[in-house]
Design a protein around this motif. Structure first.
Motif, PDB file in Angstrom:
ATOM      1  N   ASP A  22      22.002  40.082  25.561  1.00  0.00           N
ATOM      2  CA  ASP A  22      22.471  39.252  24.447  1.00  0.00           C
ATOM      3  C   ASP A  22      22.210  39.932  23.100  1.00  0.00           C
ATOM      4  N   LYS A  23      21.001  40.447  22.938  1.00  0.00           N
ATOM      5  CA  LYS A  23      20.629  41.055  21.657  1.00  0.00           C
ATOM      6  C   LYS A  23      21.402  42.355  21.411  1.00  0.00           C
ATOM      7  N   MET A  24      21.453  43.206  22.428  1.00  0.00           N
ATOM      8  CA  MET A  24      22.146  44.480  22.256  1.00  0.00           C
ATOM      9  C   MET A  24      23.633  44.263  21.997  1.00  0.00           C
ATOM     10  N   ASN A  25      24.247  43.344  22.720  1.00  0.00           N
ATOM     11  CA  ASN A  25      25.673  43.074  22.516  1.00  0.00           C
ATOM     12  C   ASN A  25      25.938  42.539  21.111  1.00  0.00           C
ATOM     13  N   TRP A  26      25.086  41.642  20.640  1.00  0.00           N
ATOM     14  CA  TRP A  26      25.254  41.101  19.293  1.00  0.00           C
ATOM     15  C   TRP A  26      25.149  42.220  18.256  1.00  0.00           C
ATOM     16  N   LEU A  27      24.152  43.064  18.413  1.00  0.00           N
ATOM     17  CA  LEU A  27      23.956  44.165  17.469  1.00  0.00           C
ATOM     18  C   LEU A  27      25.131  45.142  17.500  1.00  0.00           C
ATOM     19  N   ALA A  28      25.620  45.435  18.715  1.00  0.00           N
ATOM     20  CA  ALA A  28      26.770  46.341  18.836  1.00  0.00           C
ATOM     21  C   ALA A  28      28.006  45.741  18.171  1.00  0.00           C
ATOM     22  N   GLU A  29      28.195  44.444  18.350  1.00  0.00           N
ATOM     23  CA  GLU A  29      29.339  43.770  17.734  1.00  0.00           C
ATOM     24  C   GLU A  29      29.251  43.767  16.212  1.00  0.00           C
ATOM     25  N   HIS A  30      28.035  43.911  15.688  1.00  0.00           N
ATOM     26  CA  HIS A  30      27.840  43.889  14.239  1.00  0.00           C
ATOM     27  C   HIS A  30      27.606  45.296  13.669  1.00  0.00           C
ATOM     28  N   GLY A  31      28.083  46.305  14.386  1.00  0.00           N
ATOM     29  CA  GLY A  31      28.129  47.646  13.825  1.00  0.00           C
ATOM     30  C   GLY A  31      26.952  48.552  14.109  1.00  0.00           C
ATOM     31  N   TYR A  32      25.975  48.109  14.903  1.00  0.00           N
ATOM     32  CA  TYR A  32      24.831  48.958  15.226  1.00  0.00           C
ATOM     33  C   TYR A  32      25.197  49.911  16.368  1.00  0.00           C
ATOM     34  N   ASP A  33      24.655  51.111  16.314  1.00  0.00           N
ATOM     35  CA  ASP A  33      24.852  52.115  17.363  1.00  0.00           C
ATOM     36  C   ASP A  33      23.694  51.960  18.345  1.00  0.00           C
ATOM     37  N   ILE A  34      23.991  51.573  19.598  1.00  0.00           N
ATOM     38  CA  ILE A  34      22.961  51.201  20.563  1.00  0.00           C
ATOM     39  C   ILE A  34      22.979  52.138  21.759  1.00  0.00           C
ATOM     40  N   MET A  35      21.802  52.528  22.205  1.00  0.00           N
ATOM     41  CA  MET A  35      21.641  53.214  23.490  1.00  0.00           C
ATOM     42  C   MET A  35      20.606  52.454  24.317  1.00  0.00           C
ATOM     43  N   LEU A  36      20.907  52.227  25.598  1.00  0.00           N
ATOM     44  CA  LEU A  36      19.965  51.610  26.529  1.00  0.00           C
ATOM     45  C   LEU A  36      19.544  52.649  27.554  1.00  0.00           C
ATOM     46  N   ILE A  37      18.233  52.865  27.637  1.00  0.00           N
ATOM     47  CA  ILE A  37      17.680  53.811  28.603  1.00  0.00           C
ATOM     48  C   ILE A  37      16.851  53.041  29.632  1.00  0.00           C
ATOM     49  N   THR A  38      17.154  53.287  30.917  1.00  0.00           N
ATOM     50  CA  THR A  38      16.313  52.800  32.003  1.00  0.00           C
ATOM     51  C   THR A  38      15.662  54.011  32.662  1.00  0.00           C
ATOM     52  N   TYR A  39      14.687  53.753  33.511  1.00  0.00           N
ATOM     53  CA  TYR A  39      14.063  54.902  34.173  1.00  0.00           C
ATOM     54  C   TYR A  39      13.884  54.713  35.674  1.00  0.00           C
ATOM     55  N   GLU A  40      14.117  53.507  36.198  1.00  0.00           N
ATOM     56  CA  GLU A  40      13.984  53.279  37.642  1.00  0.00           C
ATOM     57  C   GLU A  40      15.257  52.721  38.276  1.00  0.00           C
ATOM     58  N   GLN A  41      16.306  52.551  37.519  1.00  0.00           N
ATOM     59  CA  GLN A  41      17.495  51.867  38.025  1.00  0.00           C
ATOM     60  C   GLN A  41      18.357  52.739  38.922  1.00  0.00           C
ATOM     61  N   GLY A  42      18.404  54.023  38.637  1.00  0.00           N
ATOM     62  CA  GLY A  42      19.254  54.903  39.431  1.00  0.00           C
ATOM     63  C   GLY A  42      20.720  54.548  39.268  1.00  0.00           C
ATOM     64  N   ASN A  43      21.433  54.445  40.408  1.00  0.00           N
ATOM     65  CA  ASN A  43      22.867  54.169  40.384  1.00  0.00           C
ATOM     66  C   ASN A  43      23.199  52.695  40.589  1.00  0.00           C
ATOM     67  N   HIS A  44      22.195  51.832  40.599  1.00  0.00           N
ATOM     68  CA  HIS A  44      22.466  50.405  40.771  1.00  0.00           C
ATOM     69  C   HIS A  44      23.246  49.882  39.563  1.00  0.00           C
ATOM     70  N   PRO A  45      24.217  48.993  39.786  1.00  0.00           N
ATOM     71  CA  PRO A  45      25.012  48.479  38.663  1.00  0.00           C
ATOM     72  C   PRO A  45      24.199  47.582  37.746  1.00  0.00           C
ATOM     73  N   ASP A  46      24.613  47.519  36.492  1.00  0.00           N
ATOM     74  CA  ASP A  46      23.951  46.627  35.533  1.00  0.00           C
ATOM     75  C   ASP A  46      24.217  45.169  35.907  1.00  0.00           C
ATOM     76  N   ALA A  47      23.221  44.326  35.659  1.00  0.00           N
ATOM     77  CA  ALA A  47      23.333  42.916  36.018  1.00  0.00           C
ATOM     78  C   ALA A  47      24.216  42.145  35.045  1.00  0.00           C
ATOM     79  N   PHE A  48      24.281  42.606  33.790  1.00  0.00           N
ATOM     80  CA  PHE A  48      25.047  41.900  32.772  1.00  0.00           C
ATOM     81  C   PHE A  48      25.986  42.885  32.067  1.00  0.00           C
ATOM     82  N   VAL A  49      27.121  42.368  31.657  1.00  0.00           N
ATOM     83  CA  VAL A  49      28.124  43.205  30.986  1.00  0.00           C
ATOM     84  C   VAL A  49      27.622  43.593  29.603  1.00  0.00           C
TER      85      VAL A  49
END
Length: 384
Positions: A22-49
């Motif tokens: 929710d927070k990252m999407n809101w920030l992206a919609e308002h012009g912020y440049d966002i990167m999300l880094i995980t470290y244990e997820q591997g190739n599993h799909p994201d739970a939320f769009v």
């Protein structure tokens, strides 16, 4: 402004993941440049769009695999994973050049690696696990050798918190606990994903359904809810409990339901990405958690005009619920009092609906736009 978020995985349909999206999407919609880094997820799909502009990367440091290794191999592999984590993170930081790096207290044991990265970025720590639960020493008897080693562990990793520029707590109680380790502490509660613009309250009047939401683990205390409902089940015919969540305690809870002969009255449903439709089909929510970092489900349910019953656990329920006005608070762990409170709401239709009205009104302060403006002000002040 470039913001880099670090979290273990983004594959579970759970509260922290939903809040981060929710927070990252809101920030992206308002012009912020966002990167999300995980470290244990591997190739599993994201739970939320996620917003299409959000960049994704996984560091491939899967610490969860260590538990299956022999002791010596576990230690050497642990060191390898730590090196891989910091090396790969440094590469991503060099490419993305963030202004602010944000992570959570779930990454407590990796804070020393995050602060080791060479960057001019400011660092923000979000407390999604309460300070007192982050301490390992509380898990062992005070006279044991393990307690001594756990205190050493706590001292090392908790002192890394002070190397961050800002800690953001979700509740006042947790904020006060963290002030022992870091000077700059601010309270910003989680936003609710969605605030319904209109509510047809009467559509829920005859559902006779109690809802509970959360991971199926010891923390969430669904065993306490089952115990409490078993005490009053004969006094509320036609009423049922629906639990929504996934987790390791599912079989244990199903056995408890069976032992109490409540198979036709209590159902465990898988987690859902559309929990609001379930709130709309319920009369009230019960939060039976033994402890919380922050009880997001309370604010979500209240936004749908559901009064809530919750234990007075650390921390969260007492920030959201005013006892007797928009819900009911119960002595932590007291299943007898919890049973009485559930029965009271069942037996008092008009009061339940009135509490629901007040719950919806009080939850408006957690609307996404209001909460995210607080984050924007924080980011601006840190950069200044």
């Amino acid at each position: 402004m470039r913001l880099l978020y670090i979290t273990k995985s983004f594959a579970a349909k759970a509260g922290v993941e939903r809040v981060l999206s929710d927070k990252m999407n809101w920030l992206a919609e308002h012009g912020y440049d966002i990167m999300l880094i995980t470290y244990e997820q591997g190739n599993h799909p994201d739970a939320f769009v996620l917003h299409p502009s959000i960049k994704r990367n996984d560091l491939d440091a899967r610490f969860f695999k260590l538990s299956s290794l022999p002791v010596l191999k576990r230690f050497t592999q642990y060191l390898c994973y730590r090196k891989r984590f910091v090396d790969n993170l440094q590469k991503q930081v060099d490419i993305f050049r963030p202004d602010i790096i944000i992570t959570t207290t779930y990454q407590l044991k990796l804070l020393d690696l995050i602060t080791r990265v060479k960057t001019n970025a400011k660092k923000v720590l979000e407390s999604h696990i309460a300070c007192y639960k982050a301490k390992k020493s509380g898990e062992f008897p005070s006279y044991s050798l393990l307690h001594f080693f756990a205190k050493v562990y706590d001292a090392y990793f908790l002192n890394r918190v002070g190397e961050f520029d800002q800690l953001v707590a979700l509740t006042k109680g947790d904020a006060n606990d963290w002030k022992r380790y870091i000077k700059s502490v601010l309270v910003i509660p989680n936003p609710i994903t969605f605030y319904p613009e209109t509510i047809e309250i009467r559509q829920k009047k005859d559902t006779h359904r109690i809802i509970a939401v959360g991971r199926l683990n010891e923390q969430k205390g669904f065993d306490l809810l089952i115990d409490a409902f078993s005490k009053i089940v004969d006094k509320c015919p036609g009423w049922n409990v629906d639990i929504f969540g996934d987790g390791g305690d599912k079989d244990k809870l199903l056995n408890l339901i069976s032992n109490c002969h409540l198979e036709s009255r209590i159902t465990i449903n898988p987690s859902t990405s559309d929990i609001y439709s379930e709130y709309f089909q319920s009369d009230f929510l019960v939060l039976s958690s033994r402890y919380e970092g922050y009880a997001l489900v309370l604010n979500e349910a209240m936004s749908c005009s559901l009064p809530c019953i919750a234990f007075r656990c650390k921390y969260g329920p007492e920030d959201a619920i005013t006892n007797g006005e928009n819900g009911l608070l119960v002595l932590n762990g007291d299943t007898v009092e919890l049973a009485k409170s559930i029965l009271w709401l069942i037996d008092h239709d008009e009061e339940r609906l009135l509490m629901g009205d007040k719950a919806r009104h009080s939850s408006a302060r957690y609307k996404k736009d209001r909460i995210m403006k607080e984050w924007v002000e924080l980011f601006d002040s840190i950069i200044r």
